[in-house]
Design a protein around this motif. Structure first.
Motif, PDB file in Angstrom:
ATOM      1  N   PRO A 186       0.824  -1.208   0.000  1.00 18.91           N
ATOM      2  CA  PRO A 186       0.000   0.000   0.000  1.00 18.91           C
ATOM      3  C   PRO A 186       0.860   1.261   0.000  1.00 18.91           C
ATOM      4  O   PRO A 186       1.977   1.269   0.516  1.00 18.91           O
ATOM      5  N   THR A 187       0.307   2.317  -0.569  1.00 20.94           N
ATOM      6  CA  THR A 187       0.960   3.615  -0.565  1.00 20.94           C
ATOM      7  C   THR A 187       0.941   4.184   0.847  1.00 20.94           C
ATOM      8  O   THR A 187      -0.034   4.034   1.568  1.00 20.94           O
ATOM      9  N   SER A 188       2.019   4.839   1.231  1.00 21.32           N
ATOM     10  CA  SER A 188       2.034   5.601   2.473  1.00 21.32           C
ATOM     11  C   SER A 188       2.811   6.885   2.227  1.00 21.32           C
ATOM     12  O   SER A 188       3.781   6.902   1.477  1.00 21.32           O
ATOM     13  N   ALA A 189       2.347   7.954   2.850  1.00 17.26           N
ATOM     14  CA  ALA A 189       3.017   9.248   2.695  1.00 17.26           C
ATOM     15  C   ALA A 189       4.185   9.322   3.659  1.00 17.26           C
ATOM     16  O   ALA A 189       4.099   8.862   4.793  1.00 17.26           O
ATOM     17  N   GLY A 190       5.275   9.902   3.215  1.00 18.53           N
ATOM     18  CA  GLY A 190       6.436  10.069   4.074  1.00 18.53           C
ATOM     19  C   GLY A 190       6.236  11.202   5.054  1.00 18.53           C
ATOM     20  O   GLY A 190       5.831  12.295   4.671  1.00 18.53           O
ATOM     21  N   ASN A 191       6.518  10.955   6.324  1.00 19.34           N
ATOM     22  CA  ASN A 191       6.415  11.992   7.335  1.00 19.34           C
ATOM     23  C   ASN A 191       7.602  12.932   7.180  1.00 19.34           C
ATOM     24  O   ASN A 191       8.743  12.505   7.256  1.00 19.34           O
ATOM     25  N   GLY A 192       7.332  14.199   6.962  1.00 15.82           N
ATOM     26  CA  GLY A 192       8.393  15.172   6.748  1.00 15.82           C
ATOM     27  C   GLY A 192       8.750  15.360   5.289  1.00 15.82           C
ATOM     28  O   GLY A 192       9.563  16.210   4.959  1.00 15.82           O
ATOM     29  N   CYS A 193       8.164  14.579   4.404  1.00 18.15           N
ATOM     30  CA  CYS A 193       8.416  14.711   2.964  1.00 18.15           C
ATOM     31  C   CYS A 193       7.377  15.647   2.353  1.00 18.15           C
ATOM     32  O   CYS A 193       6.218  15.617   2.728  1.00 18.15           O
ATOM     33  N   MET A 194       7.816  16.447   1.395  1.00 19.13           N
ATOM     34  CA  MET A 194       6.910  17.364   0.730  1.00 19.13           C
ATOM     35  C   MET A 194       7.474  17.694  -0.648  1.00 19.13           C
ATOM     36  O   MET A 194       8.690  17.759  -0.822  1.00 19.13           O
ATOM     37  N   VAL A 195       6.584  17.906  -1.595  1.00 18.03           N
ATOM     38  CA  VAL A 195       6.963  18.363  -2.920  1.00 18.03           C
ATOM     39  C   VAL A 195       6.404  19.774  -3.076  1.00 18.03           C
ATOM     40  O   VAL A 195       5.233  20.017  -2.770  1.00 18.03           O
ATOM     41  N   ALA A 196       7.245  20.705  -3.534  1.00 18.09           N
ATOM     42  CA  ALA A 196       6.825  22.092  -3.702  1.00 18.09           C
ATOM     43  C   ALA A 196       6.847  22.463  -5.181  1.00 18.09           C
ATOM     44  O   ALA A 196       7.804  22.149  -5.885  1.00 18.09           O
ATOM     45  N   PHE A 197       5.784  23.134  -5.616  1.00 11.82           N
ATOM     46  CA  PHE A 197       5.667  23.606  -6.992  1.00 11.82           C
ATOM     47  C   PHE A 197       5.579  25.124  -6.966  1.00 11.82           C
ATOM     48  O   PHE A 197       4.792  25.700  -6.220  1.00 11.82           O
ATOM     49  N   GLU A 198       6.379  25.780  -7.819  1.00 13.50           N
ATOM     50  CA  GLU A 198       6.430  27.230  -7.844  1.00 13.50           C
ATOM     51  C   GLU A 198       5.403  27.800  -8.820  1.00 13.50           C
ATOM     52  O   GLU A 198       5.383  27.458  -9.998  1.00 13.50           O
ATOM     53  N   ALA A 199       4.566  28.683  -8.307  1.00 19.75           N
ATOM     54  CA  ALA A 199       3.583  29.395  -9.120  1.00 19.75           C
ATOM     55  C   ALA A 199       4.232  30.644  -9.709  1.00 19.75           C
ATOM     56  O   ALA A 199       5.277  31.094  -9.240  1.00 19.75           O
ATOM     57  N   SER A 200       3.597  31.209 -10.716  1.00 22.07           N
ATOM     58  CA  SER A 200       4.171  32.374 -11.380  1.00 22.07           C
ATOM     59  C   SER A 200       3.861  33.676 -10.653  1.00 22.07           C
ATOM     60  O   SER A 200       4.503  34.687 -10.914  1.00 22.07           O
TER      61      SER A 200
END
Length: 138
Positions: free
Chosen positions: A64-78
């Motif tokens: 099963p999928t599990s989210a990493g604690n402390g992991c994050m992906v950031a996307f830059e807006a214009s």
């Protein structure tokens, strides 16, 4: 340089709905490959893309999928205006709010950010850090 980022998803349909609510606006193109999702940044002809690819996949080990604690992906807006627009689109597409768009005292005076969780618990930031726009202290 980061070449790609991968997050897990047990339900690729809900993941596609969530990520397609804002990544195309940021210039990413969606490609499906063996049932997984590949979002690729734009590139000029005969040049490599400047941002990493973003992949959404079922776990390779079949677990099963599990989210990493402390992991994050950031996307830059214009722009700062785009941050709440994308945040709202992602919420409407099945995301969960982890912090409404605003300036944060922990970061630089121009860092405007909103936080979300995707349908599988992965944390996502949408931000703008443009010194030419109004800042927190302006």
């Amino acid at each position: 340089m980061i070449a790609y980022v991968t997050v897990g998803a047990d339900d690729v349909v809900s993941a596609e709905r969530f990520y397609s609510a804002f990544l195309p606006t940021l210039g990413y193109a969606l490609e499906e490959y063996h049932g997984d999702l590949s979002y690729t940044p734009p590139a000029q002809p005969s040049q490599k893309p400047t941002s990493p690819d973003f992949y959404v996949k079922s776990p390779f080990d079949g677990g099963p999928t599990s989210a990493g604690n402390g992991c994050m992906v950031a996307f830059e807006a214009s722009s700062q205006v785009q941050v709440p627009e994308l945040h709202a689109a992602a919420l409407a597409a099945g995301g969960a709010d982890e912090g409404q768009p605003s300036f944060r005292t922990s970061y630089g005076s121009h860092f405007y950010v909103g936080y979300l969780r995707d349908p599988h618990g992965n944390k996502v930031a949408l931000f703008c850090d443009n010194p030419d726009e109004p800042g927190r202290d302006d």
